[in-house]
Design a protein around this motif. Structure first.
Motif, PDB file in Angstrom:
ATOM      1  N   HIS A  10      -1.123  -5.505  -2.351  1.00  0.00           N
ATOM      2  CA  HIS A  10      -0.800  -4.356  -3.191  1.00  0.00           C
ATOM      3  C   HIS A  10       0.606  -3.859  -2.881  1.00  0.00           C
ATOM      4  O   HIS A  10       1.128  -4.025  -1.781  1.00  0.00           O
ATOM      5  CB  HIS A  10      -1.819  -3.220  -3.017  1.00  0.00           C
ATOM      6  CG  HIS A  10      -1.770  -2.521  -1.707  1.00  0.00           C
ATOM      7  ND1 HIS A  10      -0.867  -1.508  -1.414  1.00  0.00           N
ATOM      8  CD2 HIS A  10      -2.522  -2.676  -0.588  1.00  0.00           C
ATOM      9  CE1 HIS A  10      -1.067  -1.076  -0.183  1.00  0.00           C
ATOM     10  NE2 HIS A  10      -2.047  -1.770   0.340  1.00  0.00           N
ATOM     11  N   GLU A  11       1.190  -3.271  -3.875  1.00  0.00           N
ATOM     12  CA  GLU A  11       2.550  -2.755  -3.777  1.00  0.00           C
ATOM     13  C   GLU A  11       2.588  -1.554  -2.833  1.00  0.00           C
ATOM     14  O   GLU A  11       1.697  -0.705  -2.860  1.00  0.00           O
ATOM     15  CB  GLU A  11       2.995  -2.346  -5.177  1.00  0.00           C
ATOM     16  CG  GLU A  11       4.452  -2.076  -5.358  1.00  0.00           C
ATOM     17  CD  GLU A  11       4.799  -1.790  -6.805  1.00  0.00           C
ATOM     18  OE1 GLU A  11       4.550  -0.643  -7.240  1.00  0.00           O
ATOM     19  OE2 GLU A  11       5.284  -2.700  -7.503  1.00  0.00           O
TER      20      GLU A  11
ATOM     21  N   GLU B  55      -0.539  -7.429   2.302  1.00  0.00           N
ATOM     22  CA  GLU B  55      -1.685  -8.337   2.167  1.00  0.00           C
ATOM     23  C   GLU B  55      -2.978  -7.559   2.379  1.00  0.00           C
ATOM     24  O   GLU B  55      -3.117  -6.810   3.338  1.00  0.00           O
ATOM     25  CB  GLU B  55      -1.527  -9.437   3.215  1.00  0.00           C
ATOM     26  CG  GLU B  55      -2.550 -10.532   3.177  1.00  0.00           C
ATOM     27  CD  GLU B  55      -2.320 -11.539   4.298  1.00  0.00           C
ATOM     28  OE1 GLU B  55      -3.281 -12.234   4.657  1.00  0.00           O
ATOM     29  OE2 GLU B  55      -1.177 -11.606   4.814  1.00  0.00           O
ATOM     30  N   THR B  56      -3.953  -7.737   1.483  1.00  0.00           N
ATOM     31  CA  THR B  56      -5.217  -7.007   1.610  1.00  0.00           C
ATOM     32  C   THR B  56      -6.289  -7.789   2.358  1.00  0.00           C
ATOM     33  O   THR B  56      -7.233  -7.196   2.874  1.00  0.00           O
ATOM     34  CB  THR B  56      -5.791  -6.644   0.225  1.00  0.00           C
ATOM     35  OG1 THR B  56      -6.268  -7.831  -0.419  1.00  0.00           O
ATOM     36  CG2 THR B  56      -4.745  -5.964  -0.646  1.00  0.00           C
ATOM     37  N   GLY B  57      -6.202  -9.125   2.363  1.00  0.00           N
ATOM     38  CA  GLY B  57      -7.236  -9.941   2.988  1.00  0.00           C
ATOM     39  C   GLY B  57      -8.427 -10.214   2.104  1.00  0.00           C
ATOM     40  O   GLY B  57      -9.377 -10.874   2.522  1.00  0.00           O
ATOM     41  N   ALA B  58      -8.405  -9.728   0.855  1.00  0.00           N
ATOM     42  CA  ALA B  58      -9.567  -9.880  -0.023  1.00  0.00           C
ATOM     43  C   ALA B  58      -9.788 -11.328  -0.446  1.00  0.00           C
ATOM     44  O   ALA B  58     -10.903 -11.840  -0.378  1.00  0.00           O
ATOM     45  CB  ALA B  58      -9.414  -8.992  -1.253  1.00  0.00           C
ATOM     46  N   PHE B  59      -8.713 -12.003  -0.898  1.00  0.00           N
ATOM     47  CA  PHE B  59      -8.885 -13.389  -1.318  1.00  0.00           C
ATOM     48  C   PHE B  59      -7.579 -14.163  -1.189  1.00  0.00           C
ATOM     49  O   PHE B  59      -6.480 -13.593  -1.192  1.00  0.00           O
ATOM     50  CB  PHE B  59      -9.421 -13.501  -2.746  1.00  0.00           C
ATOM     51  CG  PHE B  59      -8.504 -12.986  -3.823  1.00  0.00           C
ATOM     52  CD1 PHE B  59      -7.416 -13.748  -4.275  1.00  0.00           C
ATOM     53  CD2 PHE B  59      -8.714 -11.752  -4.419  1.00  0.00           C
ATOM     54  CE1 PHE B  59      -6.571 -13.290  -5.274  1.00  0.00           C
ATOM     55  CE2 PHE B  59      -7.877 -11.278  -5.425  1.00  0.00           C
ATOM     56  CZ  PHE B  59      -6.799 -12.056  -5.848  1.00  0.00           C
ATOM     57  N   TYR B  60      -7.743 -15.482  -1.071  1.00  0.00           N
ATOM     58  CA  TYR B  60      -6.643 -16.435  -1.018  1.00  0.00           C
ATOM     59  C   TYR B  60      -7.069 -17.637  -1.858  1.00  0.00           C
ATOM     60  O   TYR B  60      -8.206 -18.101  -1.740  1.00  0.00           O
ATOM     61  CB  TYR B  60      -6.373 -16.895   0.415  1.00  0.00           C
ATOM     62  CG  TYR B  60      -6.155 -15.752   1.387  1.00  0.00           C
ATOM     63  CD1 TYR B  60      -4.874 -15.353   1.739  1.00  0.00           C
ATOM     64  CD2 TYR B  60      -7.245 -15.070   1.932  1.00  0.00           C
ATOM     65  CE1 TYR B  60      -4.677 -14.302   2.625  1.00  0.00           C
ATOM     66  CE2 TYR B  60      -7.061 -14.017   2.803  1.00  0.00           C
ATOM     67  CZ  TYR B  60      -5.775 -13.630   3.150  1.00  0.00           C
ATOM     68  OH  TYR B  60      -5.584 -12.586   4.016  1.00  0.00           O
ATOM     69  N   VAL B  61      -6.183 -18.134  -2.694  1.00  0.00           N
ATOM     70  CA  VAL B  61      -6.487 -19.298  -3.527  1.00  0.00           C
ATOM     71  C   VAL B  61      -5.436 -20.358  -3.231  1.00  0.00           C
ATOM     72  O   VAL B  61      -4.233 -20.055  -3.208  1.00  0.00           O
ATOM     73  CB  VAL B  61      -6.486 -18.938  -5.030  1.00  0.00           C
ATOM     74  CG1 VAL B  61      -6.811 -20.170  -5.874  1.00  0.00           C
ATOM     75  CG2 VAL B  61      -7.472 -17.810  -5.315  1.00  0.00           C
TER      76      VAL B  61
ATOM     77  N   GLU C  54      -1.124  -9.335  -7.407  1.00  0.00           N
ATOM     78  CA  GLU C  54      -1.067  -7.892  -7.172  1.00  0.00           C
ATOM     79  C   GLU C  54      -2.389  -7.238  -7.564  1.00  0.00           C
ATOM     80  O   GLU C  54      -2.924  -7.465  -8.650  1.00  0.00           O
ATOM     81  CB  GLU C  54       0.083  -7.274  -7.961  1.00  0.00           C
ATOM     82  CG  GLU C  54       0.387  -5.852  -7.535  1.00  0.00           C
ATOM     83  CD  GLU C  54       1.749  -5.376  -8.032  1.00  0.00           C
ATOM     84  OE1 GLU C  54       1.816  -4.241  -8.510  1.00  0.00           O
ATOM     85  OE2 GLU C  54       2.726  -6.156  -7.931  1.00  0.00           O
ATOM     86  N   VAL C  55      -2.928  -6.417  -6.662  1.00  0.00           N
ATOM     87  CA  VAL C  55      -4.206  -5.742  -6.882  1.00  0.00           C
ATOM     88  C   VAL C  55      -4.016  -4.241  -6.678  1.00  0.00           C
ATOM     89  O   VAL C  55      -3.070  -3.819  -5.998  1.00  0.00           O
ATOM     90  CB  VAL C  55      -5.297  -6.286  -5.925  1.00  0.00           C
ATOM     91  CG1 VAL C  55      -5.526  -7.775  -6.143  1.00  0.00           C
ATOM     92  CG2 VAL C  55      -4.939  -6.008  -4.462  1.00  0.00           C
TER      93      VAL C  55
ATOM     94  N   ALA D 247      -7.953  -2.217  -1.435  1.00  0.00           N
ATOM     95  CA  ALA D 247      -7.473  -2.874  -0.217  1.00  0.00           C
ATOM     96  C   ALA D 247      -8.283  -2.554   1.028  1.00  0.00           C
ATOM     97  O   ALA D 247      -8.028  -3.131   2.085  1.00  0.00           O
ATOM     98  CB  ALA D 247      -6.008  -2.502   0.024  1.00  0.00           C
ATOM     99  N   ILE D 248      -9.251  -1.668   0.943  1.00  0.00           N
ATOM    100  CA  ILE D 248     -10.015  -1.320   2.147  1.00  0.00           C
ATOM    101  C   ILE D 248     -10.735  -2.551   2.683  1.00  0.00           C
ATOM    102  O   ILE D 248     -11.336  -3.320   1.945  1.00  0.00           O
ATOM    103  CB  ILE D 248     -11.015  -0.183   1.874  1.00  0.00           C
ATOM    104  CG1 ILE D 248     -11.701   0.233   3.179  1.00  0.00           C
ATOM    105  CG2 ILE D 248     -12.040  -0.581   0.825  1.00  0.00           C
ATOM    106  CD1 ILE D 248     -12.474   1.518   3.063  1.00  0.00           C
ATOM    107  N   GLU D 249     -10.641  -2.725   4.013  1.00  0.00           N
ATOM    108  CA  GLU D 249     -11.296  -3.846   4.689  1.00  0.00           C
ATOM    109  C   GLU D 249     -12.103  -3.280   5.844  1.00  0.00           C
ATOM    110  O   GLU D 249     -11.613  -2.453   6.606  1.00  0.00           O
ATOM    111  CB  GLU D 249     -10.251  -4.829   5.196  1.00  0.00           C
ATOM    112  CG  GLU D 249     -10.861  -6.096   5.710  1.00  0.00           C
ATOM    113  CD  GLU D 249      -9.787  -7.115   6.058  1.00  0.00           C
ATOM    114  OE1 GLU D 249     -10.068  -8.312   5.982  1.00  0.00           O
ATOM    115  OE2 GLU D 249      -8.677  -6.701   6.409  1.00  0.00           O
TER     116      GLU D 249
END
Length: 414
Positions: free
Chosen positions: A168-169, A205-211, A232-233, A238-240
């Motif tokens: 996220h920005e 980086e949020t850690g939510a997903f990687y492709v 961009e999300v 972004a909460i982990e």
């Protein structure tokens, strides 16, 4: 940002017992130029910061189930959960994921998510199912944006990028502590503080997903390689979850952001006080007790009964008023129940109704054990905070003021 440690955040959850690649009924996803896409969710059973983290509930659903649903909503039909844990395996399989049972040496605190992904790819290869593109999801990010995930998959399949990650920005000024404990500016000149509109953002980086491409991942053994792009999300996603406080924040956010679903169940079970009543009582001089109920709720129960959906009142109270109201509604009641979970299990077994197909409506902490075992834990609007946090659905109406009618209408709307 840890669970599967060393290079990444924790992984998603849930799986089912069975051999290395227990089959679910879905075929591998294809996209773009016929690419074979798989979503892989690493989900260890062990977690020190939040015990049994991958099975903890946000919005009434285990974190691993939320990750599985996000992958499915992104159009990825083959979803694999890598786990060492029987309960995670069972929950994941029930949610429609294929399970890969990982060995103990890949399940400890120091095991990386990369090692789990490589093991899952090997299991798929052994089953004759090669993979072109991997979507690596982490269940500890409960608000995985499916639209951004789908777009990231499309970019890799279209050969626009080799690796895409969620971020996220941010316009935040970052600092770090030097060896002598003094503060050092990281991404800015401390002597020059331009306005937000006068500077370019960074991305966190949020850690939510990687492709990423599967073959290149195998060569690099890392998720970042080649042409790296940002998906961009929204910042709120972004909460982990790495501690209990973050879990509570996520549970509160779920009540605001989760899209309401039709409540698809075969039976409804409710508490009595605080659900059918407004949780107050009038005591007369002889010790008799009177409570306030809603005629609107009574009509809702009648509609549900005519629709053929079983309803049970389950109450800890031993009070004639509970039986009187149940008789008036013409529904069965179990009252004077100390162990609601066990009573609910026995009733469901006797009716032949899976717990996953039951909605339980509660308002206070003594309802939590029963809420945790059903597919649809529901809370009245004025329920105890712990009950609202555990609920998959929080109603807009309070106990004794139409909450039962609201639940009935949500059940019948399906």
């Amino acid at each position: 940002m840890t669970d599967e440690k060393t290079t990444t955040h924790n992984g998603a959850e849930e799986a089912a017992p069975g051999p290395a690649a227990t089959a679910a009924a879905t075929e591998p996803a294809t996209a773009g130029r016929g690419e074979r896409v798989v979503a892989i969710i690493p989900a260890r059973g062990g977690s020190k910061g939040v015990p049994r983290k991958n099975l903890r509930r946000v919005g009434g659903l285990p974190l691993v189930v939320r990750a599985i649903r996000a992958a499915r909503a992104a159009g990825i039909p083959l979803i694999v959960v890598s786990t060492d844990d029987d309960e995670i395996a069972t929950v994941s399989a029930a949610a429609g994921a294929r399970v890969v049972r990982r060995p103990a040496e890949l399940s400890g605190d120091t095991a990386s998510s990369e090692s789990a992904i490589l093991h899952a790819l090997d299991a798929l290869d052994a089953a004759g199912e090669g993979v072109d593109v991997v979507a690596f999801l982490q269940a500890t990010s409960p608000f995985l944006p499916s639209d951004a995930l789908a777009a990231a998959v499309a970019r890799v399949c279209a050969d626009e990028a080799d690796s895409v990650f969620a971020a996220h920005e941010t316009y935040g000024f970052l600092w770090e502590r030097a060896v002598d404990a003094t503060a050092v500016a990281v991404n800015h000149d401390a002597a020059h503080r331009p306005r937000r509109q006068d500077r370019a953002p960074h991305h966190l980086e949020t850690g939510a997903f990687y492709v990423f491409r599967a073959a290149a991942f195998r060569r690099s053994r890392h998720r970042f390689f080649g042409r790296i792009a940002i998906a961009e999300v929204p910042e709120w996603t972004a909460i982990e979850i790495d501690d209990e406080h973050q879990l509570r924040v996520a549970q509160a956010l779920a009540a605001v952001h989760d899209v309401p679903e039709p409540i698809d169940v075969r039976a409804v079970v409710t508490d009595f006080d605080g659900v059918h009543t407004d949780d107050t009582a009038i005591i007369d001089a002889e010790g008799g007790e009177r409570v306030r109920v809603s005629r609107e709720d009574g009509m809702g129960v009648a509609i549900l009964r005519r629709a053929g959906v079983p309803l049970l009142i389950l109450s800890t109270e031993v009070n004639p008023v509970v039986r009187a109201r149940a008789d008036k509604l013409r529904v069965p009641v179990l009252h004077g129940i100390d162990d609601k979970e066990q009573a609910l299990r026995e009733w469901a077994a006797g009716e032949g109704i899976p717990l996953a197909d039951i909605a339980y409506l509660g308002n206070d902490v003594n309802d939590l054990p029963a809420m945790r075992i059903v597919g649809w834990p529901v809370a009245v609007a004025n329920a105890h905070p712990e009950v609202r946090s555990a609920a998959r659905v929080v109603l807009s109406r309070t106990g004794g003021n139409g909450a039962v009618r609201e639940l009935v209408e949500r059940v019948l709307s399906r």
